[in-house]
Design a protein around this motif. Structure first.
Motif, PDB file in Angstrom:
ATOM      1  N   LEU A 199      -6.685  -9.465   4.230  1.00 53.19           N
ATOM      2  CA  LEU A 199      -6.548  -8.033   4.516  1.00 53.19           C
ATOM      3  C   LEU A 199      -6.650  -7.284   3.187  1.00 53.19           C
ATOM      4  CD1 LEU A 199      -5.883  -5.473   6.065  1.00 53.19           C
ATOM      5  CD2 LEU A 199      -3.526  -6.228   6.252  1.00 53.19           C
ATOM      6  N   LYS A 236       0.836  -1.212   0.000  1.00 48.99           N
ATOM      7  CA  LYS A 236       0.000   0.000   0.000  1.00 48.99           C
ATOM      8  C   LYS A 236       0.870   1.261   0.000  1.00 48.99           C
ATOM      9  CE  LYS A 236      -2.652   0.763   3.738  1.00 48.99           C
ATOM     10  NZ  LYS A 236      -3.882   0.654   4.554  1.00 48.99           N
ATOM     11  N   TYR A 295      -7.863  -3.627   1.064  1.00 50.74           N
ATOM     12  CA  TYR A 295      -8.048  -2.178   1.197  1.00 50.74           C
ATOM     13  C   TYR A 295      -9.009  -1.674   0.138  1.00 50.74           C
ATOM     14  CZ  TYR A 295      -3.481  -2.899   3.403  1.00 50.74           C
ATOM     15  OH  TYR A 295      -2.451  -3.354   4.178  1.00 50.74           O
ATOM     16  N   GLU A 306      -7.732  -6.057  14.272  1.00 45.90           N
ATOM     17  CA  GLU A 306      -8.369  -4.822  13.837  1.00 45.90           C
ATOM     18  C   GLU A 306      -9.726  -4.734  14.542  1.00 45.90           C
ATOM     19  OE1 GLU A 306      -8.152  -3.845   9.593  1.00 45.90           O
ATOM     20  OE2 GLU A 306      -6.849  -5.585   9.447  1.00 45.90           O
ATOM     21  N   PHE A 337      -3.093   0.229  14.253  1.00 43.46           N
ATOM     22  CA  PHE A 337      -1.918  -0.451  13.709  1.00 43.46           C
ATOM     23  C   PHE A 337      -0.611   0.165  14.243  1.00 43.46           C
ATOM     24  CE2 PHE A 337       1.059  -1.154  10.046  1.00 43.46           C
ATOM     25  CZ  PHE A 337       1.145  -2.529  10.199  1.00 43.46           C
ATOM     26  N   SER A 378      -7.954  -0.365   5.488  1.00 46.96           N
ATOM     27  CA  SER A 378      -8.448  -1.737   5.536  1.00 46.96           C
ATOM     28  C   SER A 378      -9.974  -1.636   5.530  1.00 46.96           C
ATOM     29  CB  SER A 378      -7.964  -2.378   6.832  1.00 46.96           C
ATOM     30  OG  SER A 378      -8.809  -3.452   7.176  1.00 46.96           O
ATOM     31  N   ASN A 406      -2.024 -10.788  10.796  1.00 45.09           N
ATOM     32  CA  ASN A 406      -1.760  -9.759   9.801  1.00 45.09           C
ATOM     33  C   ASN A 406      -1.234 -10.370   8.517  1.00 45.09           C
ATOM     34  OD1 ASN A 406      -1.628  -6.950   9.015  1.00 45.09           O
ATOM     35  ND2 ASN A 406      -1.412  -6.539  11.211  1.00 45.09           N
TER      36      ASN A 406
HETATM   37  C1  LMR Z   1      -4.011  -3.467  10.602  1.00 42.03           C
HETATM   38  O1  LMR Z   1      -4.540  -2.613  11.316  1.00 42.03           O
HETATM   39  O2  LMR Z   1      -3.511  -4.501  11.021  1.00 42.03           O
HETATM   40  C2  LMR Z   1      -3.995  -3.224   9.096  1.00 42.03           C
HETATM   41  O3  LMR Z   1      -5.283  -2.959   8.687  1.00 42.03           O
HETATM   42  C3  LMR Z   1      -3.139  -2.065   8.753  1.00 42.03           C
HETATM   43  C4  LMR Z   1      -3.170  -1.815   7.270  1.00 42.03           C
HETATM   44  O4  LMR Z   1      -3.680  -0.792   6.843  1.00 42.03           O
HETATM   45  O5  LMR Z   1      -2.653  -2.689   6.562  1.00 42.03           O
END
Ligand code: LMR
Length: 332
Positions: A234, A41, A236, A171, A192, A91, A209
Motif C-alpha cells: 500500500l 499518512k 501513496y 481497493e 475506505f 493510495s 490492508n
Molecule cells: C484503502 O482504501 O484501504 C487504503 O487505500 C486507504 C488509505 O489511504 O490508506
C-alpha cells in the motif's frame, strides 16, 4: 496643497494599504486524506502543517482534513483538479485512471519488500512515474509508504482454497479484482470510510490492508485471523494541483518542497516501525491470530496471483515492469 487634495491622497493610501494587506494573506493549503490522524499518512499531514506554518509564518496556512472528512478516496483527485483541495496523498490505486503505468505498484508479488520498492521509486522509472500525471495537471511530490498488505478474515486463510467463496473488500483495482477472481473470491471495492461498517454488518468476509490501517480503524477488533501475505504494497503519492504548485511564490515553494522531503523520510520510517510493532499491539488489545505462511502455502498464492502480470503488461508497459523487477537486485 489644498485640503481636498490632501484628503484624496489620504484616501488613496488607505485603499492602497488595504489591498496590500489582502495580498499578504496566508496561502491556504488544504490537505485531504482518508485515514486516521494516527496512521503514518495522518501523522505526516499534521507534521507538514506544523513545519510549514513554523517555517513560513504568516505566509502559509495548512488545513488538514483526515478520515474522509472532506473527500473520499475516489473524490479527492477530481477535487484537486477543480481547486477544492491543494494537496492529497491517495493510495496509488486511485491514480490508475490518470497514469495506467502506476498499476505496476498493484502487481502481486512483484515487490519483495519495502527496500525493493524504495530502490525502484528512487530510480529513473520511479521518478518518471512521479511525473507521469503532469499532462493531466497533477504533480507528484513524493512517495509515502503505507506498508505491505495483510489479509484479514473471519476464518483462517492459509491457502487460496481457504478463501474461495468469500467476499473481500479491496481497493478499486482491476488487478486486485482479477487476482481474486482467480481464486474464487468476490471483491467489493468500497471506499475506505465504509470498511469497518462493511465488516461489522457482515457485508464482507475479509479484506486486505496495511497494519497501520488495520489498527487505527479497529479492524483487529472485528476480524480474528490475519495472513501476512505481503503480496502487494500500500503506497501513496503526495500530489498537488500542478497549476497551484508552480504558481506558488519563489520564496515559498522550495521551502515546502524541503519540508515535504523531510516529512517523507519521517512517514516512511514510522510506517516501517509500525509494520513491525502493530501486529503485537493489536494482539494485546484483541483476540487475533496471525498465521505465518510456510513456503508451500506462499507458493500456492504466488502461482494463483502472478498470471495477472501478463494480462496487465500491455497497459502498464513491459519496460516499467522490467525496471521494477530489476530494482530487486539493483545496487544498494
Ligand atoms: C484503502 O482504501 O484501504 C487504503 O487505500 C486507504 C488509505 O489511504 O490508506
Amino acid at each position: 496643497m489644498t485640503r481636498f487634495l490632501l484628503l484624496l491622497l489620504l484616501g488613496f493610501f488607505v485603499v492602497g494599504s488595504g489591498s496590500r494587506a489582502e495580498a499578504s494573506d496566508p496561502i491556504v493549503i488544504r490537505f485531504s486524506h482518508v485515514v486516521s490522524e494516527q496512521a503514518p499518512k495522518g501523522v505526516g499531514a499534521l507534521r507538514f502543517k506544523e513545519l510549514a506554518e513554523a517555517r513560513l509564518p504568516g505566509r502559509v496556512q495548512v488545513e488538514v482534513y483526515p478520515s474522509s472528512r472532506k473527500f473520499t478516496d475516489e473524490e479527492v483527485v477530481p477535487a484537486l483538479l477543480f481547486g477544492d483541495v491543494e494537496l492529497a496523498a491517495p493510495s496509488m490505486v486511485i491514480l490508475r485512471g490518470y497514469a495506467p503505468a502506476l498499476q505496476v505498484y498493484e502487481l502481486p508479488f512483484l515487490f519483495k519488500d519495502v527496500a525493493h520498492i524504495r530502490r525502484f521509486q528512487a530510480g529513473p522509472t520511479g521518478q518518471m512515474l512521479l511525473n507521469s500525471m503532469l499532462p493531466r495537471g497533477i504533480r507528484g511530490l513524493g512517495y509515502w509508504d503505507g506498508g505491505m498488505r495483510v489479509l484479514s478474515a473471519n476464518k483462517p486463510l492459509h491457502s487460496p482454497a481457504d478463501a474461495s467463496g468469500l467476499m473481500f473488500r479491496t481497493e478499486s483495482s482491476q488487478i486486485f479484482q482479477r487476482a481474486y477472481d482467480r481464486i474464487g473470491v468476490v471483491t467489493l471495492p468500497l471506499p475506505f470510510r465504509l470498511l469497518a461498517d462493511a465488516i461489522r454488518d457482515g457485508l464482507v468476509d475479509g479484506q486486505e490492508n496495511s497494519w497501520p490501517n488495520i489498527y487505527t480503524r479497529g479492524i483487529h477488533k472485528l476480524h480474528r485471523y490475519y495472513t501476512p501475505l505481503h503480496h502487494t504494497f500500500l503506497g501513496y503519492m503526495v500530489i498537488a494541483n500542478d497549476d497551484f504548485w508552480t504558481r506558488l511564490p519563489a520564496d515559498v515553494r522550495p521551502v515546502l518542497e524541503e519540508i515535504l522531503a523531510e516529512v517523507t523520510r519521517e512517514v516512511n520510517e514510522l510506517a516501517r516501525q509500525e509494520a513491525e510493532t502493530l501486529a503485537q499491539k493489536a494482539a494485546s488489545e484483541a483476540e487475533i491470530e496471525v498465521l505465518p505462511l510456510n513456503e508451500n502455502e506462499l507458493a500456492e498464492w504466488r502461482s494463483a496471483f502472478t498470471p495477472v502480470w501478463r494480462e496487465f503488461e500491455p497497459v502498464i508497459g513491459a519496460d516499467v515492469i522490467e525496471a521494477a523487477v530489476a530494482a530487486e537486485g539493483a545496487a544498494r
